[in-house]
Design a protein around this motif. Structure first.
Motif, PDB file in Angstrom:
ATOM      1  N   LEU A 103       0.844  -1.189   0.000  1.00 63.09           N
ATOM      2  CA  LEU A 103       0.000   0.000   0.000  1.00 63.09           C
ATOM      3  C   LEU A 103       0.885   1.247   0.000  1.00 63.09           C
ATOM      4  N   VAL A 104       0.709   2.083  -1.004  1.00 65.12           N
ATOM      5  CA  VAL A 104       1.425   3.357  -1.103  1.00 65.12           C
ATOM      6  C   VAL A 104       0.407   4.438  -1.422  1.00 65.12           C
ATOM      7  N   ASN A 105       0.295   5.445  -0.558  1.00 64.91           N
ATOM      8  CA  ASN A 105      -0.705   6.500  -0.747  1.00 64.91           C
ATOM      9  C   ASN A 105      -2.066   5.895  -1.099  1.00 64.91           C
ATOM     10  N   ARG A 146      -7.563  11.186   1.051  1.00 67.37           N
ATOM     11  CA  ARG A 146      -6.550  12.152   1.475  1.00 67.37           C
ATOM     12  C   ARG A 146      -5.745  12.626   0.267  1.00 67.37           C
ATOM     13  N   SER A 147      -5.311  13.868   0.345  1.00 69.35           N
ATOM     14  CA  SER A 147      -4.398  14.365  -0.681  1.00 69.35           C
ATOM     15  C   SER A 147      -3.071  13.622  -0.585  1.00 69.35           C
ATOM     16  N   ALA A 148      -2.405  13.484  -1.711  1.00 67.64           N
ATOM     17  CA  ALA A 148      -1.088  12.843  -1.745  1.00 67.64           C
ATOM     18  C   ALA A 148      -0.176  13.666  -2.636  1.00 67.64           C
ATOM     19  N   ILE A 149       1.068  13.855  -2.192  1.00 70.38           N
ATOM     20  CA  ILE A 149       2.043  14.637  -2.948  1.00 70.38           C
ATOM     21  C   ILE A 149       3.371  13.897  -2.944  1.00 70.38           C
ATOM     22  N   VAL A 150       3.976  13.767  -4.110  1.00 71.96           N
ATOM     23  CA  VAL A 150       5.351  13.279  -4.217  1.00 71.96           C
ATOM     24  C   VAL A 150       6.116  14.326  -5.016  1.00 71.96           C
ATOM     25  N   ALA A 151       6.936  15.108  -4.330  1.00 68.36           N
ATOM     26  CA  ALA A 151       7.740  16.134  -5.004  1.00 68.36           C
ATOM     27  C   ALA A 151       8.894  15.462  -5.743  1.00 68.36           C
ATOM     28  N   GLU A 210       8.179  21.572  -8.633  1.00 66.37           N
ATOM     29  CA  GLU A 210       8.897  21.621  -9.897  1.00 66.37           C
ATOM     30  C   GLU A 210       8.501  20.457 -10.818  1.00 66.37           C
ATOM     31  N   ARG A 211       9.117  20.471 -11.992  1.00 66.87           N
ATOM     32  CA  ARG A 211       8.908  19.411 -12.977  1.00 66.87           C
ATOM     33  C   ARG A 211       9.095  18.035 -12.338  1.00 66.87           C
ATOM     34  N   GLY A 212       8.162  17.134 -12.613  1.00 69.04           N
ATOM     35  CA  GLY A 212       8.221  15.775 -12.077  1.00 69.04           C
ATOM     36  C   GLY A 212       7.420  15.582 -10.814  1.00 69.04           C
ATOM     37  N   SER A 213       6.925  16.661 -10.202  1.00 67.57           N
ATOM     38  CA  SER A 213       6.132  16.539  -8.986  1.00 67.57           C
ATOM     39  C   SER A 213       4.723  16.059  -9.324  1.00 67.57           C
ATOM     40  N   TRP A 214       4.196  15.211  -8.444  1.00 69.41           N
ATOM     41  CA  TRP A 214       2.882  14.573  -8.641  1.00 69.41           C
ATOM     42  C   TRP A 214       1.979  14.919  -7.467  1.00 69.41           C
ATOM     43  N   ILE A 215       0.729  15.261  -7.760  1.00 70.60           N
ATOM     44  CA  ILE A 215      -0.248  15.617  -6.729  1.00 70.60           C
ATOM     45  C   ILE A 215      -1.563  14.920  -7.042  1.00 70.60           C
ATOM     46  N   ARG A 216      -2.158  14.313  -6.011  1.00 70.68           N
ATOM     47  CA  ARG A 216      -3.492  13.697  -6.142  1.00 70.68           C
ATOM     48  C   ARG A 216      -4.428  14.373  -5.145  1.00 70.68           C
ATOM     49  N   LEU A 217      -5.574  14.832  -5.629  1.00 70.82           N
ATOM     50  CA  LEU A 217      -6.535  15.542  -4.804  1.00 70.82           C
ATOM     51  C   LEU A 217      -7.847  14.781  -4.764  1.00 70.82           C
ATOM     52  N   ASN A 227     -14.884   6.560  -6.460  1.00 69.08           N
ATOM     53  CA  ASN A 227     -15.207   5.275  -5.821  1.00 69.08           C
ATOM     54  C   ASN A 227     -13.986   4.548  -5.302  1.00 69.08           C
ATOM     55  N   MET A 228     -12.920   5.291  -5.017  1.00 66.46           N
ATOM     56  CA  MET A 228     -11.705   4.657  -4.512  1.00 66.46           C
ATOM     57  C   MET A 228     -11.787   4.472  -3.007  1.00 66.46           C
ATOM     58  N   PRO A 229     -10.991   3.519  -2.441  1.00 71.22           N
ATOM     59  CA  PRO A 229     -11.066   3.214  -1.015  1.00 71.22           C
ATOM     60  C   PRO A 229     -10.582   4.358  -0.141  1.00 71.22           C
ATOM     61  N   VAL A 230     -11.116   4.402   1.076  1.00 72.71           N
ATOM     62  CA  VAL A 230     -10.724   5.429   2.046  1.00 72.71           C
ATOM     63  C   VAL A 230     -10.290   4.751   3.320  1.00 72.71           C
ATOM     64  N   GLY A 231      -9.479   5.466   4.099  1.00 71.33           N
ATOM     65  CA  GLY A 231      -9.105   5.007   5.433  1.00 71.33           C
ATOM     66  C   GLY A 231      -8.141   3.847   5.474  1.00 71.33           C
ATOM     67  N   ILE A 232      -7.423   3.583   4.371  1.00 72.70           N
ATOM     68  CA  ILE A 232      -6.448   2.469   4.363  1.00 72.70           C
ATOM     69  C   ILE A 232      -5.145   2.931   4.973  1.00 72.70           C
TER      70      ILE A 232
END
Length: 222
Positions: A2-4, A9-14, A184-191, A217-222
């Protein structure tokens, strides 16, 4: 694995915090952005091919989405340099490789089972782009629950101009700014649904990959 994996929840990988992990195939490594499962997984990753590397031929029961970020990715005798967008629908198979090396953005097991048609779009082609007020848009895919495009934003332009259900973005050039931070370039954000922070293009503008509407419809609270 399990990764993010909590999609409420928001997820960010700079880009400066990438953690590269070797894949089972020699010379190919990845940054796991989000993941539900082991080697067969719903996954979003940055994948790096060293020169003269390849995967054996394999199927994609859940489909595969690819954006080539640098270098050239090949599928048998078809070659896709940086800027190509590919969708391999559920049930397809391929044998990807790279002669010169490549960096790609990949999403696995994230397509509707009834998606049937492969997609190949060269986003370097000016004819793929449309003017939309001060921004330019390159439509990549439109489905019932999913909209995918590239956006070119002018300095200070907002990313979102209307309400969205959910969003995922990858910075392709320039940088974006939000909540007092620059990405910067290559950064990923999920909202997740309901999370709409102010995001604007930086002082040099920005180009982003943007997917919306796909996380309801994605899972929450994992």
């Amino acid at each position: 694995m399990l990764v993010n994996a909590d999609f409420s929840r928001s997820a960010i990988v700079a880009s400066h915090s990438y953690q590269w992990v070797a894949s089972p195939q020699g010379g190919i490594e990845r940054v796991m952005l989000d993941r539900l499962g082991g080697e067969t997984a719903r996954a979003t990753s940055i994948v790096r091919y060293a020169p003269e590397t390849s995967f054996p031929s394999h199927p994609h029961p859940g489909g595969e989405e690819i954006l080539v970020l640098s270098g050239t990715l090949s599928e048998e005798d078809q070659h896709y340099p940086a800027g190509w967008y590919l969708r391999n629908p559920p049930g397809s198979s391929h044998q990807p490789s790279s002669h010169e090396g490549a960096l790609i953005f990949v999403k696995l097991w994230q397509m509707k089972p009834d998606e049937k048609d492969p997609v190949r779009i060269d986003t370097n082609d000016p004819r793929a782009w449309q003017q939309q007020d001060s921004r330019e848009i390159c439509p990549l895919f439109s489905g019932e629950d999913e909209q995918v495009c590239l956006l070119r934003l002018q300095p200070g332009d907002p990313l979102f101009t209307q309400s969205i259900d959910s969003a995922e973005l990858l910075v392709l050039s320039g940088h974006i700014e939000t909540v007092g931070q620059a990405f910067e370039r290559g950064s990923w954000i999920r909202l997740p649904p309901g999370a709409y922070p102010d995001i604007t293009a930086g002082s040099q503008g920005a180009t982003v990959y943007l997917k919306t509407g796909h996380l309801l419809n994605m899972p929450v609270g994992i």
